[in-house]
Design a protein around this motif. Sequence first.
Motif, mmCIF file in Angstrom:
data_model
loop_
_atom_site.group_PDB
_atom_site.id
_atom_site.type_symbol
_atom_site.label_atom_id
_atom_site.label_comp_id
_atom_site.label_asym_id
_atom_site.label_seq_id
_atom_site.Cartn_x
_atom_site.Cartn_y
_atom_site.Cartn_z
ATOM 1 N N ASP A 128 -8.221 99.239 -14.628
ATOM 2 C CA ASP A 128 -7.597 97.939 -14.846
ATOM 3 C C ASP A 128 -8.611 96.832 -14.584
ATOM 4 N N CYS A 129 -8.557 95.799 -15.393
ATOM 5 C CA CYS A 129 -9.481 94.682 -15.203
ATOM 6 C C CYS A 129 -9.044 93.833 -14.016
ATOM 7 N N GLU A 169 -8.286 85.696 -20.201
ATOM 8 C CA GLU A 169 -7.223 86.299 -20.998
ATOM 9 C C GLU A 169 -7.764 87.098 -22.179
ATOM 10 N N LYS A 227 -8.642 90.480 -20.846
ATOM 11 C CA LYS A 227 -7.424 91.225 -20.511
ATOM 12 C C LYS A 227 -6.732 91.743 -21.768
ATOM 13 N N ARG A 228 -6.698 90.916 -22.808
ATOM 14 C CA ARG A 228 -6.081 91.361 -24.062
ATOM 15 C C ARG A 228 -6.878 92.510 -24.674
ATOM 16 N N ASP A 241 -8.667 94.644 -23.047
ATOM 17 C CA ASP A 241 -8.425 95.817 -22.209
ATOM 18 C C ASP A 241 -7.107 96.488 -22.589
ATOM 19 N N ARG A 242 -6.075 95.691 -22.826
ATOM 20 C CA ARG A 242 -4.777 96.250 -23.225
ATOM 21 C C ARG A 242 -4.870 96.948 -24.577
ATOM 22 N N GLU A 243 -5.609 96.365 -25.500
ATOM 23 C CA GLU A 243 -5.745 96.958 -26.830
ATOM 24 C C GLU A 243 -6.492 98.287 -26.769
ATOM 25 N N LYS A 303 -6.634 100.401 -24.204
ATOM 26 C CA LYS A 303 -5.770 101.408 -23.590
ATOM 27 C C LYS A 303 -4.681 101.864 -24.563
ATOM 28 N N ALA A 304 -4.186 100.941 -25.363
ATOM 29 C CA ALA A 304 -3.131 101.286 -26.319
ATOM 30 C C ALA A 304 -3.652 102.125 -27.473
#
Length: 360
Positions: free
Chosen positions: A204-205, A211, A214-215, A217-219, A221-222
């Motif tokens: 996790d960041c 932001e 963070k976005r 990072d979410r992409e 992982k998805a």
Amino acid sequence: MAERDYIGFATLAEQVHRKSVKRGFEFTMMVCGETGLGKSTLINTLFLTELYGQRTVPPVEERIEKTTRIDKKTLDIEEKGVKLRLTIVDTPGFGDAVNCEDSWRVCTQYIDEQFRQYFTDESGLNRRNIQDNRVHCLLYFVPPYGRSLRQMDIDLLRRMHKKVNIILVIGKADTLTPKEVKSLKARILEDVETHGIQIYRLPDCDSDEDEVFKRQDRELKASLPFAVVGSNQVMEVAGRKIRCRQYPWGVVDVENPEYSDVGKLRTMLISTHMQDLKDTTRDIHYENFRAQCISQISQHALRERNKLKHESTASNHELTDAERLLLLQKDEEIRRMRDMLAEMQEKLETTTTNDAVVDV
């Protein structure tokens, strides 16, 4: 602190940066998967190079008794003054034979050999110029035509997951529709969970990151596991050069995130998580191997000590000063080894606990 009381340690980060850039960086990646899944093409695509030329798939009669071997290539890359020595460890022949039970042995032996060589160099007198050939990442290719992970895939991953950071890749994803890609990814992750396979988890960041990061990072992982399309062909489309695959019905830009995760995989490997892959290799996988080596050395020293004491008892004579000294040295060596093992075990447990907290 007043401005006139400035000490100057704020420049330490710049000093470390200059020294690191001058020394350069090393990264070793193993690529594993059966022939025809586009492994070599993907490497060319990821690093925008022609490390591998055009390859042909061998006929079936040549693959029946084919064995897995190691093919190691090193490439020096420089970008904006930063030098990277990239080593690609390919495994041609993996999964090509009729009997694939021993395909994983070559891979695990190679990783262990690099750990063993590093442990030997680290234990020597000249430790200043140790070359780090440890494998920091394994790109494992899953075929797009299967329903999920095959038994051969599961067997290898279960033997490798405690030795190296595993990143799963679905090769030749352009043979699937977006719906099929999504379904295959879900089934693969389900198999990973069911069989207790530990693939590389993106950390996790930090909360103070912006932001955009963070976005991103979410992409990333998805997108796991990454569904990729590679290409050695460069064409000019709409005024810009792209790597693409040409079909009778049109051109596929392999960098387009709508149907290929090549850009995301490159971002994760190079831009955002290369150092974390190296840190995880050093702090977890290598430390596990090092603990095993020290445990074996400690057991060997204990056996020698017991043998010496048994021989002196069997011969019914008092220990000489030299023998007493040798026993004391063995006792001290065993104590030191046990202290090292306890310290390493505590460090590994702390790291594992922190990772578990992050995953939660």
